[in-house]
Design a protein around this motif. Sequence first.
Motif, PDB file in Angstrom:
ATOM      1  N   THR A  75     -13.432  28.275  14.800  1.00 19.22           N
ATOM      2  CA  THR A  75     -14.735  28.331  14.143  1.00 19.22           C
ATOM      3  C   THR A  75     -15.596  27.133  14.562  1.00 19.22           C
ATOM      4  N   PHE A  78      -4.905  30.481   4.651  1.00 19.37           N
ATOM      5  CA  PHE A  78      -4.225  31.565   5.366  1.00 19.37           C
ATOM      6  C   PHE A  78      -3.052  32.101   4.540  1.00 19.37           C
ATOM      7  N   GLY A  85      -7.249  28.654  15.229  1.00 22.92           N
ATOM      8  CA  GLY A  85      -7.609  27.252  14.961  1.00 22.92           C
ATOM      9  C   GLY A  85      -6.949  26.312  15.960  1.00 22.92           C
TER      10      GLY A  85
HETATM   11  C1  LIG Z   1      -6.950  20.523  11.087  1.00 24.39           C
HETATM   12  S1  LIG Z   1      -7.548  21.292  12.508  1.00 24.39           S
HETATM   13  C2  LIG Z   1      -6.085  21.544  13.488  1.00 24.39           C
HETATM   14  C3  LIG Z   1      -6.400  21.747  14.946  1.00 24.39           C
HETATM   15  C4  LIG Z   1      -5.181  21.942  15.867  1.00 24.39           C
HETATM   16  N1  LIG Z   1      -4.485  23.178  15.578  1.00 24.39           N
HETATM   17  C5  LIG Z   1      -4.265  20.768  15.764  1.00 24.39           C
HETATM   18  O1  LIG Z   1      -3.117  20.956  15.332  1.00 24.39           O
HETATM   19  O2  LIG Z   1      -4.673  19.669  16.171  1.00 24.39           O
HETATM   20  C6  LIG Z   1      -7.913  22.941  11.946  1.00 24.39           C
HETATM   21  C7  LIG Z   1      -8.709  23.742  12.967  1.00 24.39           C
HETATM   22  O3  LIG Z   1      -8.818  25.083  12.520  1.00 24.39           O
HETATM   23  C8  LIG Z   1     -10.163  25.546  12.752  1.00 24.39           C
HETATM   24  N2  LIG Z   1     -10.360  26.610  11.760  1.00 24.39           N
HETATM   25  C9  LIG Z   1     -10.513  26.476  10.406  1.00 24.39           C
HETATM   26  N3  LIG Z   1     -10.589  27.682   9.830  1.00 24.39           N
HETATM   27  C10 LIG Z   1     -10.469  28.602  10.825  1.00 24.39           C
HETATM   28  C11 LIG Z   1     -10.486  30.017  10.853  1.00 24.39           C
HETATM   29  N4  LIG Z   1     -10.618  30.729   9.735  1.00 24.39           N
HETATM   30  N5  LIG Z   1     -10.351  30.637  12.044  1.00 24.39           N
HETATM   31  C12 LIG Z   1     -10.227  29.919  13.183  1.00 24.39           C
HETATM   32  N6  LIG Z   1     -10.205  28.570  13.204  1.00 24.39           N
HETATM   33  C13 LIG Z   1     -10.323  27.929  12.054  1.00 24.39           C
HETATM   34  C14 LIG Z   1     -11.019  24.314  12.551  1.00 24.39           C
HETATM   35  O4  LIG Z   1     -12.246  24.427  13.238  1.00 24.39           O
HETATM   36  C15 LIG Z   1     -10.137  23.230  13.139  1.00 24.39           C
HETATM   37  O5  LIG Z   1     -10.369  23.040  14.527  1.00 24.39           O
END
Ligand SMILES: C[S@@+](CC[C@H](N)C(=O)[O-])C[C@H]1O[C@@H](n2cnc3c(N)ncnc32)[C@H](O)[C@@H]1O
Length: 309
Positions: free
Chosen positions: A60, A121, A36
């Motif tokens: 995603t 998670f 993510g």
């Molecule tokens: C709240 S954002 C945080 C983004 C970044 N890590 C930050 O701190 O700015 C959560 C991110 O996780 C991604 N995401 C959500 N579930 C996921 C999963 N199961 N696997 C990979 N990415 C995921 C979303 O698309 C989103 O971009």
Amino acid sequence: MHLEYLSHFIRTQQYTTPLNWDEIFQRQAKLAVEIGFGNGEFLVFLAKQKPEYNFVGFETSITSLVKIQKKIQAESLTNIKVALADGRFALREFFKDNSVDEVYTNFPCPWPKKSHQEKRFTNQGFAETLSAVLSFEGTFQLVTDVNWYAEQMKDVLLRTKCFDLVQFTENDKIVVGTRYEKKWLSEGRKTYTVLVKKINHMSVNRWTWEEGWMPHIHLNEVDEQRLLQLSGKVFRDQRGVFVVKYVYTRESEYLLRIVSNEEGFQQRYFISVEREKDGWLVKLDPDAPAYRTPVVKFSVRKIAEVIGS
Ligand SMILES: C[S@@+](CC[C@H](N)C(=O)[O-])C[C@H]1O[C@@H](n2cnc3c(N)ncnc32)[C@H](O)[C@@H]1O
């Protein structure tokens, strides 16, 4: 959107699992994973800071993949690959035991509603995956703005007896430099860091590692009436469920749009039913490939069973 033109993008469905990361990066190096990565600030920062590591990012969101690509190109980084995949599934299926040195996730959505908790998670399955794929003394770091989420993550990890707690801190300053971190700190919130180190190993069952399965079934005859009535039908087995969303027809070919769900892991793909010289062929359509999970295999077998006459 077609992502293939992005040089750091890997279409993971096209590889057999586990992936051969040394071959993908064309070098042998320690591996780190971010799940993510959002706008990619942290992953790009790490890759610059540790050129001796190979970094893999899972997202995603397609927008995130496009955004990070610009940053990777601007910095001319060759030690990052990114993929469109659920990071929990990807970590378990794409990596061998003891092969990942660092795993990071920053500000994952906490999914506070009980009905959404399988998306978090902070579940046992994810903790077990970490205890399988991390190398001995490999680390997992979570940074979040949600205190109960940090506590839940710590508890679920320690309950496996596979980790030592290295750090559990409340922060009021930048730790990872991401968009969400800046947003929450600017609103006066605190953030929390959970850092653990692997001390014991646990094996986990991989859904896609079984070899020798061909996604093709030959049928002498097909009941085309029954095939056309499959739209909207739901099929279950002990591992999960799939739904036939729609049946498309084209000359002597049928295309079934399928959505499957196993333990919260959703896939969208097509099964095609094509007329051949000596009968019919039921197979996974290669244009919208799926991971060969138990429910995907079940769906091909089940469709063939239902329409075969
Ligand atoms: C709240 S954002 C945080 C983004 C970044 N890590 C930050 O701190 O700015 C959560 C991110 O996780 C991604 N995401 C959500 N579930 C996921 C999963 N199961 N696997 C990979 N990415 C995921 C979303 O698309 C989103 O971009």
